[in-house]
Write a protein that holds these residues in place. Structure first.
Motif, PDB file in Angstrom:
ATOM      1  N   ASP A   1       0.823  -1.217   0.000  1.00  0.00           N
ATOM      2  CA  ASP A   1       0.000   0.000   0.000  1.00  0.00           C
ATOM      3  C   ASP A   1       0.851   1.258   0.000  1.00  0.00           C
ATOM      4  OD1 ASP A   1      -2.137  -1.648   0.059  1.00  0.00           O
ATOM      5  OD2 ASP A   1      -2.511  -1.441   2.217  1.00  0.00           O
ATOM      6  N   GLY A   2       0.339   2.303  -0.624  1.00  0.00           N
ATOM      7  CA  GLY A   2       0.996   3.605  -0.606  1.00  0.00           C
ATOM      8  C   GLY A   2       0.980   4.174   0.810  1.00  0.00           C
ATOM      9  N   GLY A   3       2.041   4.915   1.171  1.00  0.00           N
ATOM     10  CA  GLY A   3       2.092   5.522   2.503  1.00  0.00           C
ATOM     11  C   GLY A   3       2.269   4.508   3.611  1.00  0.00           C
ATOM     12  N   LYS A   4       2.789   3.352   3.264  1.00  0.00           N
ATOM     13  CA  LYS A   4       3.035   2.330   4.299  1.00  0.00           C
ATOM     14  C   LYS A   4       4.392   1.676   4.076  1.00  0.00           C
ATOM     15  CE  LYS A   4      -1.511   0.901   5.804  1.00  0.00           C
ATOM     16  NZ  LYS A   4      -2.461  -0.195   5.873  1.00  0.00           N
ATOM     17  N   ILE A   5       4.959   1.186   5.167  1.00  0.00           N
ATOM     18  CA  ILE A   5       6.207   0.423   5.068  1.00  0.00           C
ATOM     19  C   ILE A   5       5.855  -1.046   5.253  1.00  0.00           C
ATOM     20  CG2 ILE A   5       8.477   0.008   6.082  1.00  0.00           C
ATOM     21  CD1 ILE A   5       8.401   2.929   7.089  1.00  0.00           C
ATOM     22  N   THR A   6       6.231  -1.841   4.276  1.00  0.00           N
ATOM     23  CA  THR A   6       5.960  -3.275   4.362  1.00  0.00           C
ATOM     24  C   THR A   6       7.282  -4.013   4.515  1.00  0.00           C
ATOM     25  OG1 THR A   6       4.073  -2.961   2.903  1.00  0.00           O
ATOM     26  CG2 THR A   6       4.842  -5.233   3.209  1.00  0.00           C
ATOM     27  N   GLY A   7       7.393  -4.749   5.590  1.00  0.00           N
ATOM     28  CA  GLY A   7       8.603  -5.544   5.814  1.00  0.00           C
ATOM     29  C   GLY A   7       8.387  -6.943   5.270  1.00  0.00           C
ATOM     30  N   PHE A   8       9.346  -7.404   4.488  1.00  0.00           N
ATOM     31  CA  PHE A   8       9.253  -8.742   3.873  1.00  0.00           C
ATOM     32  C   PHE A   8      10.285  -9.600   4.588  1.00  0.00           C
ATOM     33  CE2 PHE A   8       9.936 -11.207  -0.342  1.00  0.00           C
ATOM     34  CZ  PHE A   8       8.935 -12.111   0.005  1.00  0.00           C
TER      35      PHE A   8
ATOM     36  N   VAL B   1       4.937   7.509  -0.103  1.00  0.00           N
ATOM     37  CA  VAL B   1       5.674   6.477  -0.842  1.00  0.00           C
ATOM     38  C   VAL B   1       5.423   5.106  -0.201  1.00  0.00           C
ATOM     39  CG1 VAL B   1       8.013   5.694  -1.483  1.00  0.00           C
ATOM     40  CG2 VAL B   1       7.465   8.131  -1.516  1.00  0.00           C
ATOM     41  N   ALA B   2       5.296   4.090  -1.040  1.00  0.00           N
ATOM     42  CA  ALA B   2       5.188   2.721  -0.524  1.00  0.00           C
ATOM     43  C   ALA B   2       6.601   2.148  -0.431  1.00  0.00           C
ATOM     44  CB  ALA B   2       4.352   1.872  -1.470  1.00  0.00           C
ATOM     45  N   VAL B   3       6.982   1.708   0.763  1.00  0.00           N
ATOM     46  CA  VAL B   3       8.322   1.142   0.938  1.00  0.00           C
ATOM     47  C   VAL B   3       8.174  -0.352   1.220  1.00  0.00           C
ATOM     48  CG1 VAL B   3      10.472   1.248   2.265  1.00  0.00           C
ATOM     49  CG2 VAL B   3       9.140   3.334   1.902  1.00  0.00           C
ATOM     50  N   PHE B   4       8.809  -1.149   0.386  1.00  0.00           N
ATOM     51  CA  PHE B   4       8.769  -2.609   0.566  1.00  0.00           C
ATOM     52  C   PHE B   4      10.213  -3.072   0.688  1.00  0.00           C
ATOM     53  CE2 PHE B   4       8.890  -6.911  -1.281  1.00  0.00           C
ATOM     54  CZ  PHE B   4       7.914  -7.538  -0.538  1.00  0.00           C
TER      55      PHE B   4
ATOM     56  N   LYS C   1       1.057  -5.236  11.036  1.00  0.00           N
ATOM     57  CA  LYS C   1       1.889  -5.762  12.140  1.00  0.00           C
ATOM     58  C   LYS C   1       1.012  -6.132  13.337  1.00  0.00           C
ATOM     59  CE  LYS C   1       4.940  -2.970  14.037  1.00  0.00           C
ATOM     60  NZ  LYS C   1       6.113  -2.084  13.994  1.00  0.00           N
ATOM     61  N   GLU C   2       0.023  -5.275  13.586  1.00  0.00           N
ATOM     62  CA  GLU C   2      -0.858  -5.519  14.746  1.00  0.00           C
ATOM     63  C   GLU C   2      -1.644  -6.827  14.554  1.00  0.00           C
ATOM     64  OE1 GLU C   2      -0.643  -2.540  13.174  1.00  0.00           O
ATOM     65  OE2 GLU C   2       0.593  -1.677  14.774  1.00  0.00           O
ATOM     66  N   ALA C   3      -2.192  -6.990  13.336  1.00  0.00           N
ATOM     67  CA  ALA C   3      -2.984  -8.203  13.066  1.00  0.00           C
ATOM     68  C   ALA C   3      -2.096  -9.442  13.174  1.00  0.00           C
ATOM     69  CB  ALA C   3      -3.614  -8.118  11.680  1.00  0.00           C
ATOM     70  N   PHE C   4      -0.849  -9.295  12.725  1.00  0.00           N
ATOM     71  CA  PHE C   4       0.085 -10.421  12.796  1.00  0.00           C
ATOM     72  C   PHE C   4       0.322 -10.821  14.251  1.00  0.00           C
ATOM     73  CE2 PHE C   4       4.296 -12.273  13.179  1.00  0.00           C
ATOM     74  CZ  PHE C   4       4.336 -13.189  12.138  1.00  0.00           C
ATOM     75  N   MET C   5       0.595  -9.806  15.093  1.00  0.00           N
ATOM     76  CA  MET C   5       0.873 -10.064  16.511  1.00  0.00           C
ATOM     77  C   MET C   5      -0.352 -10.692  17.180  1.00  0.00           C
ATOM     78  SD  MET C   5       3.997  -9.122  17.202  1.00  0.00           S
ATOM     79  CE  MET C   5       4.241  -8.691  18.913  1.00  0.00           C
ATOM     80  N   GLU C   6      -1.502 -10.138  16.827  1.00  0.00           N
ATOM     81  CA  GLU C   6      -2.746 -10.624  17.435  1.00  0.00           C
ATOM     82  C   GLU C   6      -2.999 -12.097  17.083  1.00  0.00           C
ATOM     83  OE1 GLU C   6      -7.108  -9.050  16.818  1.00  0.00           O
ATOM     84  OE2 GLU C   6      -5.723  -7.427  17.393  1.00  0.00           O
ATOM     85  N   GLN C   7      -2.713 -12.421  15.832  1.00  0.00           N
ATOM     86  CA  GLN C   7      -2.999 -13.784  15.357  1.00  0.00           C
ATOM     87  C   GLN C   7      -1.959 -14.804  15.820  1.00  0.00           C
ATOM     88  OE1 GLN C   7      -3.439 -14.039  11.110  1.00  0.00           O
ATOM     89  NE2 GLN C   7      -4.170 -16.141  11.195  1.00  0.00           N
ATOM     90  N   HIS C   8      -0.689 -14.381  15.853  1.00  0.00           N
ATOM     91  CA  HIS C   8       0.370 -15.385  16.044  1.00  0.00           C
ATOM     92  C   HIS C   8       1.105 -15.309  17.387  1.00  0.00           C
ATOM     93  CE1 HIS C   8       0.013 -16.704  11.876  1.00  0.00           C
ATOM     94  NE2 HIS C   8       0.054 -15.433  11.506  1.00  0.00           N
TER      95      HIS C   8
ATOM     96  N   ALA D   1       7.968  -1.065  10.459  1.00  0.00           N
ATOM     97  CA  ALA D   1       7.015  -1.585   9.463  1.00  0.00           C
ATOM     98  C   ALA D   1       5.564  -1.429   9.907  1.00  0.00           C
ATOM     99  CB  ALA D   1       7.318  -3.049   9.177  1.00  0.00           C
ATOM    100  N   ASP D   2       4.698  -1.120   8.941  1.00  0.00           N
ATOM    101  CA  ASP D   2       3.252  -1.098   9.207  1.00  0.00           C
ATOM    102  C   ASP D   2       2.681  -2.472   8.915  1.00  0.00           C
ATOM    103  OD1 ASP D   2       2.908   1.831   9.622  1.00  0.00           O
ATOM    104  OD2 ASP D   2       3.756   1.862   7.606  1.00  0.00           O
ATOM    105  N   ASP D   3       3.169  -3.057   7.814  1.00  0.00           N
ATOM    106  CA  ASP D   3       2.671  -4.367   7.392  1.00  0.00           C
ATOM    107  C   ASP D   3       3.820  -5.375   7.363  1.00  0.00           C
ATOM    108  OD1 ASP D   3       0.169  -3.283   7.021  1.00  0.00           O
ATOM    109  OD2 ASP D   3       0.446  -2.952   4.868  1.00  0.00           O
ATOM    110  N   ILE D   4       3.442  -6.631   7.540  1.00  0.00           N
ATOM    111  CA  ILE D   4       4.454  -7.695   7.502  1.00  0.00           C
ATOM    112  C   ILE D   4       4.038  -8.736   6.464  1.00  0.00           C
ATOM    113  CG2 ILE D   4       5.496  -9.607   8.793  1.00  0.00           C
ATOM    114  CD1 ILE D   4       5.178  -8.017  11.334  1.00  0.00           C
ATOM    115  N   VAL D   5       4.969  -9.070   5.600  1.00  0.00           N
ATOM    116  CA  VAL D   5       4.763 -10.229   4.721  1.00  0.00           C
ATOM    117  C   VAL D   5       5.825 -11.240   5.156  1.00  0.00           C
ATOM    118  CG1 VAL D   5       4.796 -11.090   2.355  1.00  0.00           C
ATOM    119  CG2 VAL D   5       3.929  -8.790   2.814  1.00  0.00           C
TER     120      VAL D   5
END
Lengths: 235, 240
Positions: B26-33, B179-182, B212-219, B195-199
């Motif tokens: 997503d735009g305006g988010k940092i995604t950590g792979f 900017v979208a940062v991956f 990141k929050e959903a990841f932590m919540e789930q796992h 990171a905002d999102d985690i892949v």
């Protein structure tokens, strides 16, 4: 039938700017100085008692060195990451290679013109078992360059990495062709291939144009194949 | 808004398969792979940069498929491929002078700013740079043409902790500009920091692609850090 499917690379104004940028990259970053160093070897047409087509071979040796230098500099991946289509990377390499070849052919043409006129009766060239500098020889130089573009450059784009195997195959084919060209005029009935001055000029012009056509066809065939191969491979 | 999408990406090698990889950026988010060495991060990134030819799946940027639109897409994308040595004997200035010609959006002010920030000397050649400085040189080019999405393979590897911190701050600044940062990494603290999102990829398959929050919540278990969670998951101990 394959010839029918050949696409002739052409570009609009934007394409010309893009290609000039790719050419600058080729010359300033990718090329080995040896590619330019061997261009004057086109003047080897003046060497008496030396196989005249070896000049064309030396030019391709310089280009081969350039591919090696570019490979060591990760040039192909760098180019593929630029905002260009993959086929533009291939087109850039082919234009660069043809540019070097044509620069050298121009020198060969100048040398051949001098040998066909001012030096037409020079004994050092007349008493020579090897091939004479004439339009047939120029046509054969075009054939050598066309074979290089097909076998070496085309072979390189099958992997964008391996340069040894396609170069060895090219050397074998090139020297068979050089050997044939050097031998043909000794066969009874084919003496006109070794014409001096403006003798047999009609035939000589036809042979030059045939060589040029073979160069263009082999290069276009190689370029089209290389575009397809380069699209499929992993870098 | 989704700027880049990877759908059903598959690539088979004799000893490794990238299997049906899907996620979006997503735009305006940092995604950590994130994933361990050999998990498929670089193969995925190379596919996203059109360097390798996938066996299946589709990659789209700005709503356009990468296939057929690579020229337009690459102009709007910045990339860094870690410590790869481009033209090791040429001066940085000479390399940049060629690269800038390919981008209508080349921004000299940004270039000067990052050159100074990264303490890079334009008169040096890549072969004279340390591994960390090579990463910075790659990033310098990626950051100097107003890219809307940055695809970065291990940008923090080899960087000292100060430079890493600086870089993560730069990512946050770019994110705030839309900017979208991956970026791929195997350093979990990088993800934790910005990171905002985690892949999360493991053995060629996407285990999770979420915020990141959903990841932590789930796992995550109670009191567990992101690093503890991932280490546990890598051992095969999943807790859905």
């Amino acid at each position: 039938m394959r010839v029918k499917a050949l696409k002739i690379p052409c570009s609009g104004w934007k394409g010309v700017i893009l290609m000039s940028n790719i050419m600058l990259k080729e010359i300033k970053l990718s090329a080995s100085p040896l590619a330019f160093f061997f261009i004057p070897f086109g003047f080897m047409v003046f060497l008496p008692g030396y196989p005249i087509l070896c000049g064309a071979f030396f030019v391709t040796l310089g280009i081969f060195q350039s591919f090696q230098t570019a490979r060591e500099a990760n040039d192909i991946v760098f180019s593929a990451l630029l905002p260009v289509a993959k086929k533009d990377v291939v087109k850039g390499k082919y234009i660069f290679v043809c540019l070097i070849e044509i620069c050298s052919v121009i020198l060969m043409m100048i040398g051949t013109a001098v040998r066909m006129t001012a030096l037409a009766d020079s004994p050092v060239y007349r008493e020579n078992a090897l091939m004479n500098a004439n339009l047939f020889a120029l046509g054969m130089a075009f054939v050598i360059f066309g074979l290089f573009n097909l076998i070496f450059v085309g072979g390189f784009f099958k992997t964008a990495y391996k340069i040894g195997r396609p170069y060895v195959i090219y050397i074998i084919v090139a020297f068979i062709v050089i050997g044939l060209a050097e031998t043909l005029h000794h066969i009874p009935g084919l003496e006109a291939l070794n014409a001096f001055g403006t003798d047999h000029i009609g035939l000589q012009v036809v042979l030059l144009i045939s060589g040029m056509l073979i160069f263009v066809l082999l290069t276009l065939l190689a370029y089209n194949r290389a575009c397809n191969d380069f699209e499929k491979i992993d870098l | 808004m989704s700027i880049a999408e990877v759908r059903g990406l598959t690539k088979k090698y004799p000893a490794f398969t990238l299997d049906d990889v899907s996620f979006s950026i997503d735009g305006g988010k940092i995604t950590g792979f994130i994933g361990r060495n050999g998990a498929g991060k670089t193969t995925t990134i190379k596919s996203m940069l059109n360097l390798i030819h996938p066996d299946g799946g589709e990659i789209r940027y700005f709503g356009m498929p990468l296939t057929g639109n690579e020229k337009e897409i690459k102009k709007r994308t910045g990339y860094s491929t870690g410590t790869v040595n481009w033209y090791p004997r040429k001066k940085i200035r000479d390399i940049v002078n060629i690269v800038r010609r390919f981008y209508d959006t080349w921004d000299d002010d940004s270039y000067r700013k990052y050159l100074e920030l990264f303490s890079l000397d334009e008169t040096k050649a890549p072969s004279e740079l340390s591994e960390g400085m090579k990463v910075k040189f790659n990033l310098l080019i990626a950051l100097s043409h107003r890219a809307e999405v940055l695809i970065l393979d291990e940008p923090t590897s080899g960087l000292d902790p100060f430079s890493r911190n600086e870089l993560l701050d730069i990512f946050t600044g770019l994110k705030n500009e839309g900017v979208a940062v991956f970026f791929s990494t195997h350093i979990i603290s990088d993800i934790e920091k910005c990171a905002d999102d985690i892949v999360y990829i493991s053995k060629g398959k996407i285990v999770s692609a979420s915020s990141k929050e959903a990841f932590m919540e789930q796992h995550s278990h109670e009191g567990e850090s992101l690093e503890d969670t991932m280490l546990r998951m890598e051992r095969g101990d999943f807790d859905e």
